[in-house]
Design an enzyme around this catalytic site. Structure first.
Site, PDB file in Angstrom:
ATOM      1  N   CYS A 133       0.831  -1.220   0.000  1.00 45.40           N
ATOM      2  CA  CYS A 133       0.000   0.000   0.000  1.00 45.40           C
ATOM      3  C   CYS A 133       0.860   1.262   0.000  1.00 45.40           C
ATOM      4  CB  CYS A 133      -0.940   0.007   1.200  1.00 45.40           C
ATOM      5  SG  CYS A 133      -2.160  -1.307   1.097  1.00 45.40           S
ATOM      6  N   HIS A 177      -3.844   7.230   0.759  1.00 41.02           N
ATOM      7  CA  HIS A 177      -4.096   5.877   0.244  1.00 41.02           C
ATOM      8  C   HIS A 177      -5.472   5.464   0.751  1.00 41.02           C
ATOM      9  CE1 HIS A 177      -4.167   1.646  -0.216  1.00 41.02           C
ATOM     10  NE2 HIS A 177      -3.952   1.394   1.056  1.00 41.02           N
ATOM     11  N   ASN A 191     -10.137  -0.892  -1.734  1.00 44.05           N
ATOM     12  CA  ASN A 191      -8.718  -0.570  -1.529  1.00 44.05           C
ATOM     13  C   ASN A 191      -7.930  -1.172  -2.696  1.00 44.05           C
ATOM     14  OD1 ASN A 191      -5.999  -0.740  -0.756  1.00 44.05           O
ATOM     15  ND2 ASN A 191      -6.487  -1.008   1.416  1.00 44.05           N
TER      16      ASN A 191
END
Ligand code: COA
Length: 321
Positions: free
Chosen positions: A102, A248, A278
């Site tokens: 991530c 993010h 995500n």
């Protein structure tokens, strides 16, 4: 973005979950899943790269290097950077992958920034692309991960310029390998004789990613604000100076916590996780692109990007647009 939209109710038909549970815990309403035979991590990135290059007034031939962030590369090796290069009809320029999950896009952006500031390269493509729907399991045992993660790609063109005080002001990177196993996919592995590819391992679900959701949440809400403030302090700025925060897209609850902690109004914090879930290394360039398309990214704006995830790895970038 891949075309196939998968709603929470679509998932609820295939596993023990509900639309309400997913929305309440994550803010996600739907996500995109790739189409086998049509979408790949590198060809989605190539489509995004062509749009980015066109908007930047450049052609593929202007690109000096490609830095590709992904945790779901097309192949075990080589990385997807060279595949993107090939898709763009390029050869010889350096292309490589960043494995920072991530945090991948911030790490990749930081690498590109250093190349440009050192004068080594003038134009660098920074890509984030993921096909996660194919490495998770749409099942009861896979539900913790598969309701959260989605597929997508985003690419930025990072180029040298001479305007003082503009562009990427600084990047700030951190990691703590003590938490490596708290959000990870251990297999296939070079450390096991059968690489974990035995039928037993597959049946036991050992090839599926694992996440200690509560712990990840706990550290995400600590490190997001910390690393954004680190960037602001480094540039003698405060959160009041920020025009936009593009975090993010980990989880809408995490973003909301960070927004409140940073005393920022909702309109200054980009959140599109309800549409895409995500998308790991792709989430920041996708959110940045959408914010730019919506007219939210204006000349002279101060923009913070920040990420936290598997590793643990986290980081921020401060940009004067
Ligand atoms: C993953 C996360 C949403 C889970 O929420 P939570 O409130 O911690 O939920 P728990 O794991 O305690 O589970 C609560 C219950 O829901 C169940 N559950 C887990 N996943 C579920 C799902 N997809 N659907 C329905 N129920 C689910 C659990 O089994 C548990 O049931 P129990 O109480 O009977 O044991 C949350 O921990 C989180 O957001 N973590 C951060 C994740 C993240 O952002 N990751 C990306 C980092 S880059």
């Amino acid at each position: 973005m891949p075309e196939t939209i998968v709603t929470n109710n679509d998932l609820a038909a295939l596993m023990d979950t509900t639309n309400e549970w997913i929305i309440e815990r994550t803010g996600i309403q739907e996500r995109r899943f790739f189409t086998a035979g049509k979408d790949s991590v590198s060809n989605m990135a190539a489509r995004a790269a062509k749009i980015a290059l066109e908007r930047a007034g450049k052609t593929p031939q202007d690109v000096d290097a490609i830095v590709f962030a992904t945790l779901t590369p097309d192949y075990y090796f080589p990385g997807s950077g060279v595949l993107l290069q090939r898709e763009l009809g390029l050869s010889r320029i350096p292309c490589f992958d960043i494995r920072s999950q991530c945090g991948g896009f911030i790490y990749a952006l930081s690498v590109a920034d250093q190349y440009i500031k050192s004068g080594m390269f003038k134009t660098v493509l920074v890509a984030g692309s993921e096909i996660q729907s194919n490495v998770m399991e749409i099942s009861d045992r896979g539900r913790t991960m598969s309701v959260i993660f989605g597929d997508g790609a985003g690419v930025c063109v990072v180029e040298a310029h001479q305007e003082k005080g503009k562009g990427i002001l600084s990047t700030h990177l951190h990691s703590d390998g003590n938490f490596a196993e708290e959000l990870c996919c251990k297999l296939p592995s070079s450390s096991l004789a059968d690489r974990g590819l035995s039928a037993d391992a597959q049946q036991a679900g050992d090839l599926l990613p694992y996440m200690n959701g509560k712990l990840v949440f706990q550290y995400a809400v600590k490190y997001f604000p910390e690393v954004i403030r680190e960037a602001l302090t480094h540039n003698q700025l405060t959160e009041n100076d920020l025009d936009l925060l593009i975090p993010h897209q980990a989880n809408a609850r995490i973003t909301e916590y960070v927004r409140k902690e940073m005393n920022m109004p909702a309109e200054k914090v980009i959140s599109n996780i309800h549409k895409y879930g995500n998308t790991t290394a792709a989430s920041i360039p996708i959110a940045l692109t959408e914010a730019w398309q919506d007219g939210k990214v204006k000349e002279g704006n101060l923009i913070a990007l920040a990420a936290f995830g598997s590793g643990f790895m986290w980081g921020s970038a401060l940009i004067r647009w």
